[in-house]
Scaffold this motif. Structure first.
Motif, PDB file in Angstrom:
ATOM      1  N   GLU A   6       0.266  -1.239   0.155  1.00 49.72           N
ATOM      2  CA  GLU A   6      -0.151  -0.151   0.165  1.00 49.72           C
ATOM      3  C   GLU A   6       1.003   0.792   0.095  1.00 49.72           C
ATOM      4  O   GLU A   6       2.409   1.017   0.387  1.00 49.72           O
ATOM      5  CB  GLU A   6      -0.967  -0.005   0.892  1.00 49.72           C
ATOM      6  N   SER A   7       0.662   2.789  -0.437  1.00 49.38           N
ATOM      7  CA  SER A   7       1.058   3.534  -0.469  1.00 49.38           C
ATOM      8  C   SER A   7      -0.316   4.920  -0.970  1.00 49.38           C
ATOM      9  O   SER A   7      -0.933   3.998  -1.040  1.00 49.38           O
ATOM     10  CB  SER A   7       2.000   3.990  -1.791  1.00 49.38           C
ATOM     11  N   GLY A   8       0.424   5.557  -0.183  1.00 46.43           N
ATOM     12  CA  GLY A   8      -0.304   7.433   0.054  1.00 46.43           C
ATOM     13  C   GLY A   8      -1.460   7.370   0.679  1.00 46.43           C
ATOM     14  O   GLY A   8      -1.547   8.805   1.132  1.00 46.43           O
ATOM     15  N   GLY A   9      -0.924   6.542   2.229  1.00 46.29           N
ATOM     16  CA  GLY A   9      -1.417   7.793   3.067  1.00 46.29           C
ATOM     17  C   GLY A   9      -0.633   9.244   3.691  1.00 46.29           C
ATOM     18  O   GLY A   9       0.802   8.976   3.073  1.00 46.29           O
ATOM     19  N   GLY A  10      -1.009   9.421   4.676  1.00 47.19           N
ATOM     20  CA  GLY A  10      -0.717  10.676   5.193  1.00 47.19           C
ATOM     21  C   GLY A  10      -1.577  11.613   6.036  1.00 47.19           C
ATOM     22  O   GLY A  10      -2.237  10.541   6.781  1.00 47.19           O
ATOM     23  N   ARG A  19      -5.457   9.140  -2.062  1.00 46.48           N
ATOM     24  CA  ARG A  19      -5.832   8.616  -2.600  1.00 46.48           C
ATOM     25  C   ARG A  19      -4.999   7.015  -2.180  1.00 46.48           C
ATOM     26  O   ARG A  19      -3.469   6.983  -2.848  1.00 46.48           O
ATOM     27  CB  ARG A  19      -5.891   8.671  -4.099  1.00 46.48           C
ATOM     28  N   LEU A  20      -5.735   6.211  -1.944  1.00 42.41           N
ATOM     29  CA  LEU A  20      -4.291   5.577  -1.905  1.00 42.41           C
ATOM     30  C   LEU A  20      -4.153   3.773  -2.427  1.00 42.41           C
ATOM     31  O   LEU A  20      -4.911   4.051  -4.185  1.00 42.41           O
ATOM     32  CB  LEU A  20      -5.023   4.608  -0.188  1.00 42.41           C
ATOM     33  N   SER A  21      -2.718   3.711  -3.093  1.00 44.64           N
ATOM     34  CA  SER A  21      -2.795   2.367  -3.892  1.00 44.64           C
ATOM     35  C   SER A  21      -2.109   1.095  -3.325  1.00 44.64           C
ATOM     36  O   SER A  21      -1.670   1.374  -1.867  1.00 44.64           O
ATOM     37  CB  SER A  21      -1.945   2.931  -5.200  1.00 44.64           C
ATOM     38  N   CYS A  22      -2.702   0.300  -4.099  1.00 47.47           N
ATOM     39  CA  CYS A  22      -1.827  -1.036  -3.378  1.00 47.47           C
ATOM     40  C   CYS A  22      -1.202  -1.481  -4.534  1.00 47.47           C
ATOM     41  O   CYS A  22      -2.968  -2.195  -5.974  1.00 47.47           O
ATOM     42  CB  CYS A  22      -3.117  -1.539  -2.948  1.00 47.47           C
ATOM     43  N   VAL A  23      -0.972  -1.885  -4.535  1.00 49.45           N
ATOM     44  CA  VAL A  23       0.307  -2.829  -6.268  1.00 49.45           C
ATOM     45  C   VAL A  23       0.213  -4.734  -5.906  1.00 49.45           C
ATOM     46  O   VAL A  23       0.751  -4.194  -4.841  1.00 49.45           O
ATOM     47  CB  VAL A  23       1.358  -2.541  -6.293  1.00 49.45           C
ATOM     48  N   ALA A  24      -0.560  -5.513  -6.207  1.00 51.08           N
ATOM     49  CA  ALA A  24      -0.007  -6.743  -5.844  1.00 51.08           C
ATOM     50  C   ALA A  24       1.392  -7.173  -6.729  1.00 51.08           C
ATOM     51  O   ALA A  24       1.364  -6.763  -7.836  1.00 51.08           O
ATOM     52  CB  ALA A  24      -1.295  -7.300  -6.317  1.00 51.08           C
ATOM     53  N   SER A  25       1.931  -7.589  -6.447  1.00 52.69           N
ATOM     54  CA  SER A  25       3.467  -9.137  -6.685  1.00 52.69           C
ATOM     55  C   SER A  25       3.322 -10.364  -6.660  1.00 52.69           C
ATOM     56  O   SER A  25       2.804 -10.876  -5.487  1.00 52.69           O
ATOM     57  CB  SER A  25       4.402  -8.060  -6.933  1.00 52.69           C
ATOM     58  N   GLY A  26       3.758 -10.623  -7.762  1.00 52.18           N
ATOM     59  CA  GLY A  26       4.340 -11.755  -7.095  1.00 52.18           C
ATOM     60  C   GLY A  26       4.075 -12.903  -8.268  1.00 52.18           C
ATOM     61  O   GLY A  26       3.431 -12.206  -9.224  1.00 52.18           O
ATOM     62  N   THR A  27       3.265 -14.196  -7.949  1.00 53.67           N
ATOM     63  CA  THR A  27       2.459 -15.030  -8.937  1.00 53.67           C
ATOM     64  C   THR A  27       0.888 -14.968  -8.178  1.00 53.67           C
ATOM     65  O   THR A  27       0.429 -14.721  -7.209  1.00 53.67           O
ATOM     66  CB  THR A  27       2.743 -16.744  -8.772  1.00 53.67           C
ATOM     67  N   ILE A  28       0.566 -14.168  -9.673  1.00 54.32           N
ATOM     68  CA  ILE A  28      -0.585 -13.905  -9.568  1.00 54.32           C
ATOM     69  C   ILE A  28      -1.906 -14.376 -10.331  1.00 54.32           C
ATOM     70  O   ILE A  28      -1.564 -14.747 -11.356  1.00 54.32           O
ATOM     71  CB  ILE A  28      -0.834 -12.671  -9.517  1.00 54.32           C
ATOM     72  N   PHE A  29      -2.720 -15.245  -9.800  1.00 56.94           N
ATOM     73  CA  PHE A  29      -3.904 -16.019 -10.820  1.00 56.94           C
ATOM     74  C   PHE A  29      -5.251 -15.870 -10.233  1.00 56.94           C
ATOM     75  O   PHE A  29      -4.831 -16.457  -9.069  1.00 56.94           O
ATOM     76  CB  PHE A  29      -3.219 -17.590 -10.724  1.00 56.94           C
ATOM     77  N   GLN A 107       0.972  -4.608   4.387  1.00 58.78           N
ATOM     78  CA  GLN A 107       1.676  -3.713   5.962  1.00 58.78           C
ATOM     79  C   GLN A 107       0.808  -2.629   6.114  1.00 58.78           C
ATOM     80  O   GLN A 107       0.693  -2.569   7.474  1.00 58.78           O
ATOM     81  CB  GLN A 107       2.859  -3.576   5.522  1.00 58.78           C
ATOM     82  N   GLY A 108       0.250  -2.172   5.176  1.00 57.14           N
ATOM     83  CA  GLY A 108      -0.912  -1.102   5.774  1.00 57.14           C
ATOM     84  C   GLY A 108      -0.176   0.216   5.890  1.00 57.14           C
ATOM     85  O   GLY A 108       1.167   0.254   5.856  1.00 57.14           O
ATOM     86  N   THR A 109      -0.812   1.208   5.505  1.00 59.54           N
ATOM     87  CA  THR A 109      -0.750   2.570   5.431  1.00 59.54           C
ATOM     88  C   THR A 109      -1.513   3.416   6.383  1.00 59.54           C
ATOM     89  O   THR A 109      -2.762   3.201   6.411  1.00 59.54           O
ATOM     90  CB  THR A 109      -0.849   3.304   3.795  1.00 59.54           C
TER      91      THR A 109
END
Length: 115
Positions: A6-10, A19-29, A107-109
């Motif tokens: 997650e990112s964008g907190g403040g 605006r918060l963003s959450c990016v998924a990575s790794g093996t995604i299916f 992990q949270g923002t």
């Protein structure tokens, strides 16, 4: 398998936006659902917004009309647009992703809304 970041907190003033963003990575299916939850000190983790594979959305009662969840599958990203923020929105916001038989959490923002 899947990592969510997650990112964008403040820190913002009452009435402001983030605006918060959450990016998924790794093996995604077959990530069927993505969502945002939040947890304030002393409180249980609660649903903020959820979006499923078909882009149907669901919102917690306290954020309806103020927050909007969206997803960009090509970017493996989920967004949470937060408007008209209130001090009671202050919490750690967590991204959630669901695959068949699996649930992933970021992990949270931290979002802090000052009076």
């Amino acid at each position: 398998q899947v990592q969510l970041v997650e990112s964008g907190g403040g820190v913002v003033q009452t009435g402001g936006s983030l605006r918060l963003s959450c990016v998924a990575s790794g093996t995604i299916f077959r990530v069927y659902d993505m969502g945002w939850y939040r947890q304030a000190p002393g409180n249980q983790r609660e649903l903020v917004a959820f979006i499923n594979r078909g882009d149907s959305t669901n919102y917690g009662d306290s954020v309806k009309g103020r927050f909007t969840i969206s997803r960009d599958n090509a970017k493996n990203t989920v967004y949470l647009q937060m408007n008209s923020l209130k001090p009671e929105d202050t919490a750690v916001y967590y991204c959630k992703g669901v695959q068949p038989g699996r649930v992933y959490w970021g992990q949270g923002t931290q979002v802090t809304v000052s009076s």
